[in-house]
Design a protein around this motif. Structure first.
Motif, PDB file in Angstrom:
ATOM      1  N   VAL A 189      51.144 128.384 -50.227  1.00  0.00           N
ATOM      2  CA  VAL A 189      52.407 127.748 -49.858  1.00  0.00           C
ATOM      3  C   VAL A 189      52.695 126.586 -50.799  1.00  0.00           C
ATOM      4  O   VAL A 189      51.781 125.908 -51.257  1.00  0.00           O
ATOM      5  N   MET A 190      53.966 126.385 -51.082  1.00  0.00           N
ATOM      6  CA  MET A 190      54.391 125.281 -51.931  1.00  0.00           C
ATOM      7  C   MET A 190      54.625 124.032 -51.088  1.00  0.00           C
ATOM      8  O   MET A 190      55.347 124.063 -50.097  1.00  0.00           O
ATOM      9  N   ALA A 191      54.016 122.933 -51.483  1.00  0.00           N
ATOM     10  CA  ALA A 191      54.245 121.617 -50.873  1.00  0.00           C
ATOM     11  C   ALA A 191      54.307 121.663 -49.351  1.00  0.00           C
ATOM     12  O   ALA A 191      55.324 121.298 -48.750  1.00  0.00           O
ATOM     13  N   PRO A 192      53.240 122.088 -48.686  1.00  0.00           N
ATOM     14  CA  PRO A 192      53.295 122.190 -47.219  1.00  0.00           C
ATOM     15  C   PRO A 192      53.420 120.820 -46.564  1.00  0.00           C
ATOM     16  O   PRO A 192      52.598 119.938 -46.807  1.00  0.00           O
ATOM     17  N   PRO A 193      54.436 120.604 -45.738  1.00  0.00           N
ATOM     18  CA  PRO A 193      54.535 119.328 -45.029  1.00  0.00           C
ATOM     19  C   PRO A 193      53.454 119.221 -43.961  1.00  0.00           C
ATOM     20  O   PRO A 193      52.918 120.228 -43.490  1.00  0.00           O
ATOM     21  N   SER A 194      53.144 118.002 -43.593  1.00  0.00           N
ATOM     22  CA  SER A 194      52.139 117.771 -42.562  1.00  0.00           C
ATOM     23  C   SER A 194      52.529 118.479 -41.274  1.00  0.00           C
ATOM     24  O   SER A 194      53.679 118.390 -40.821  1.00  0.00           O
TER      25      SER A 194
END
Length: 238
Positions: A189-194
């Motif tokens: 996944v690209m840049a997974p948020p918290s």
């Protein structure tokens, strides 16, 4: 402090017949011993009788900004994880040849954070180029994350995870999700948020038991054991 002490940089410049700037580079690079001990502070006060030693391979160059890859244990935040970067925890597989310096621990940033309960690959850097890459280009850098799960996935759950999800009111780029075994999922996944991994698992009837990031861009965690670290070499790119 007594009146007969002088700054180490001044003493090195006089003793080894070099400029004060070169003396500072020698000291900050960890090339100078005072009475047998490496001293990295140019302002360290030394007495006239102190024995100075300049190591044979010394170079009068500014110390490079350091970037570390660290296998962060679960339950530890980034501030605590920095405390693991000690000579004793350096991976035996570190082939960088870089000399560990105390100044490498100053002003470290964490441009690709991990949640406290997650484990795995953490990047700590002094290098503005690495920081910019991992922040400004975050949407193009893939995170590979291994998730141990409990529960039974709903029908067509895997297909649902591989479509664009709505999270915190935003549509996210599609993830690549696959089973590694009957109790372990692999997310790319690209840049997974918290909170994304827990949210995604809950959508399909699963509960994450352990979350571990094993790759960031092109750099894998490889053989780093929990609590171990290594330097990122000059040629390596995220």
């Amino acid at each position: 402090m007594t009146e007969d002490t002088v700054r180490l940089a001044k003493r090195v410049a006089e003793h080894f017949h070099c400029s004060r700037a070169d003396a500072t580079h020698y000291i900050e690079g960890g090339w100078v011993k005072v009475d047998g001990n490496i001293i990295e502070e140019p302002g360290f006060r030394v007495r006239p009788q102190a024995q100075l030693e300049l190591q044979p391979d010394a170079v009068a160059e500014p110390a490079q900004a350091a970037t570390f890859l660290l296998h962060k244990p679960s339950g530890m935040d980034a501030a605590d994880a920095v405390q693991l970067v000690t000579p004793d925890n350096r991976s035996a597989d570190d082939r960088s040849g870089f000399r560990f310096l105390k100044r490498h621990l100053a002003d470290l940033s964490n441009p690709a954070p991990l949640e406290t309960e997650a484990s795995g690959l953490l990047v700590l850097t002094q290098d503005w180029r690495v920081k910019r890459k991992l922040t400004e280009d975050a949407s193009r850098i893939e995170h590979e994350i291994i998730v141990d799960v409990a529960g039974a996935m709903i029908p067509e759950g895997l297909a649902q995870l591989n479509r664009s999800l709505i999270f915190q009111g935003k549509a996210l780029p599609p993830m690549k999700v696959s089973w590694q075994n009957e109790a372990r999922l692999r997310f790319a996944v690209m840049a997974p948020p918290s909170g994304l991994i827990a949210h995604a698992c809950a959508l399909v009837g699963l509960t994450p038991r352990a979350v571990r990031r094993i790759r960031l861009g092109r750099l894998p965690m490889a053989g780093l054991q929990p609590g171990q670290w290594r330097y990122v070499q000059d040629y390596e790119r995220f």
